[in-house]
Design a protein around this motif. Structure first.
Motif, mmCIF file in Angstrom:
data_model
loop_
_atom_site.group_PDB
_atom_site.id
_atom_site.type_symbol
_atom_site.label_atom_id
_atom_site.label_comp_id
_atom_site.label_asym_id
_atom_site.label_seq_id
_atom_site.Cartn_x
_atom_site.Cartn_y
_atom_site.Cartn_z
ATOM 1 N N LEU A 1 0.830 -1.206 0.000
ATOM 2 C CA LEU A 1 0.000 0.000 0.000
ATOM 3 C C LEU A 1 0.865 1.257 0.000
ATOM 4 N N TRP A 2 1.931 1.248 0.789
ATOM 5 C CA TRP A 2 2.734 2.456 0.968
ATOM 6 C C TRP A 2 3.528 2.820 -0.282
ATOM 7 N N ILE A 3 3.946 1.819 -1.036
ATOM 8 C CA ILE A 3 4.789 2.097 -2.190
ATOM 9 C C ILE A 3 4.071 2.963 -3.226
ATOM 10 N N GLN A 4 2.758 2.946 -3.206
ATOM 11 C CA GLN A 4 2.012 3.775 -4.154
ATOM 12 C C GLN A 4 2.293 5.253 -3.936
ATOM 13 N N ARG A 5 2.581 5.642 -2.723
ATOM 14 C CA ARG A 5 2.897 7.036 -2.436
ATOM 15 C C ARG A 5 4.169 7.469 -3.171
ATOM 16 N N ILE A 6 5.144 6.572 -3.218
ATOM 17 C CA ILE A 6 6.385 6.890 -3.920
ATOM 18 C C ILE A 6 6.108 7.039 -5.411
ATOM 19 N N LEU A 7 5.328 6.128 -5.962
ATOM 20 C CA LEU A 7 4.995 6.196 -7.384
ATOM 21 C C LEU A 7 4.177 7.449 -7.704
ATOM 22 N N ASP A 8 3.324 7.838 -6.763
ATOM 23 C CA ASP A 8 2.519 9.048 -6.979
ATOM 24 C C ASP A 8 3.413 10.263 -7.202
ATOM 25 N N HIS A 9 4.521 10.333 -6.507
ATOM 26 C CA HIS A 9 5.393 11.505 -6.614
ATOM 27 C C HIS A 9 6.470 11.335 -7.674
ATOM 28 N N ASP A 10 7.099 10.154 -7.701
ATOM 29 C CA ASP A 10 8.188 9.945 -8.658
ATOM 30 C C ASP A 10 7.683 9.623 -10.050
#
Length: 246
Positions: free
Chosen positions: A78-87
């Motif tokens: 779930l958390w990795i989506q936050r990184i993809l959202d920004h990068d």
């Protein structure tokens, strides 16, 4: 005998107290009030975009640090989506690119923004403090600190509603970041609230959670303090952008 101060709040009351922290959100900072009401100059809006970029580029670094402390695969997924959202990812630009589009829209040079050379020291200090907390705290506490996203949709919507009217010189194409975050923040909050309610069970732990959220609110407020000192508000413009360009 158990005193009232030792009795844990119910999940409903605990969540209500977390949400009640909205009164400390940086939407109420004088600089942000001025910006949303059309009182900021072009240079001050540009200064906000330039300085806030440092926060944007550090968010995926913060999130990677949080994820590195998560032992549970389901939470990492779930958390990795936050990184993809920004990068971003192949074929889909993320929030950092969207913010650079905002920088283009307000008339800044990309190279100037990306260099980070003109970010106010107070902004760097506040953001770095947040990243360091996320890196070293238990991952559940780092997740709790992200709950300022409870209040984020309101601030993004206010920008979308007020900026086109107050700042017609901004290219409307630059508002995509705010539009994207309306849905992303709501999705992220669901996970963050679930983790926080599950982890902070005793009254002492719940009060600790409120302190953690206040810390993150203070980070955002301090960033605007630094920008106000650097750029002023309205007619009190310090001319920092002009000096920066030299």
């Amino acid at each position: 005998m158990t005193t009232d101060s030792a009795v844990p709040w119910s999940a409903e009351e605990f969540e209500a107290r977390l949400r009640g922290k909205e009164s400390c959100y940086h939407i109420f900072h004088p600089f942000h009030i001025a910006m949303n009401s059309g009182q900021c100059t072009r240079e001050q809006v540009q200064g906000w975009v330039l300085n806030r970029f440092y926060y944007q580029v550090m968010i995926p670094i913060k999130d990677a640090a949080v994820m590195s402390n998560m032992p549970d695969r389901d939470h990492r997924r779930l958390w990795i989506q936050r990184i993809l959202d920004h990068d971003g990812a192949d074929g889909e630009e993320g929030g950092i690119e969207a913010w650079l589009a905002l920088a283009d829209a307000v008339g800044l040079e990309r190279e100037q923004v990306i260099s980070l050379e003109h970010v106010a020291p107070g902004v760097k200090f506040a953001v770095d403090a947040y990243v360091n907390f996320a890196r070293t705290a238990p991952w559940q506490e780092a997740v709790c600190s992200s709950l300022t996203e409870l209040f984020a949709p309101t601030i993004h919507q206010k920008r979308l509603d007020s900026w086109p009217q107050h700042y017609p010189w901004i290219d409307a194409a630059g508002y995509q970041y705010f539009r994207k975050r309306l849905s992303e923040a709501r999705r992220d909050v669901e996970h963050g609230v679930r983790v926080t309610l599950a982890h902070f069970k005793t009254r002492v732990e719940q009060e600790r959670a409120l302190d953690i959220l206040q810390f993150k609110l203070n980070v955002l407020w301090t960033m605007l303090d630094a920008m106000q000192v650097t750029y002023g508000i309205g007619d009190t413009n310090s001319g920092a952008i002009a000096r920066m360009a030299k």
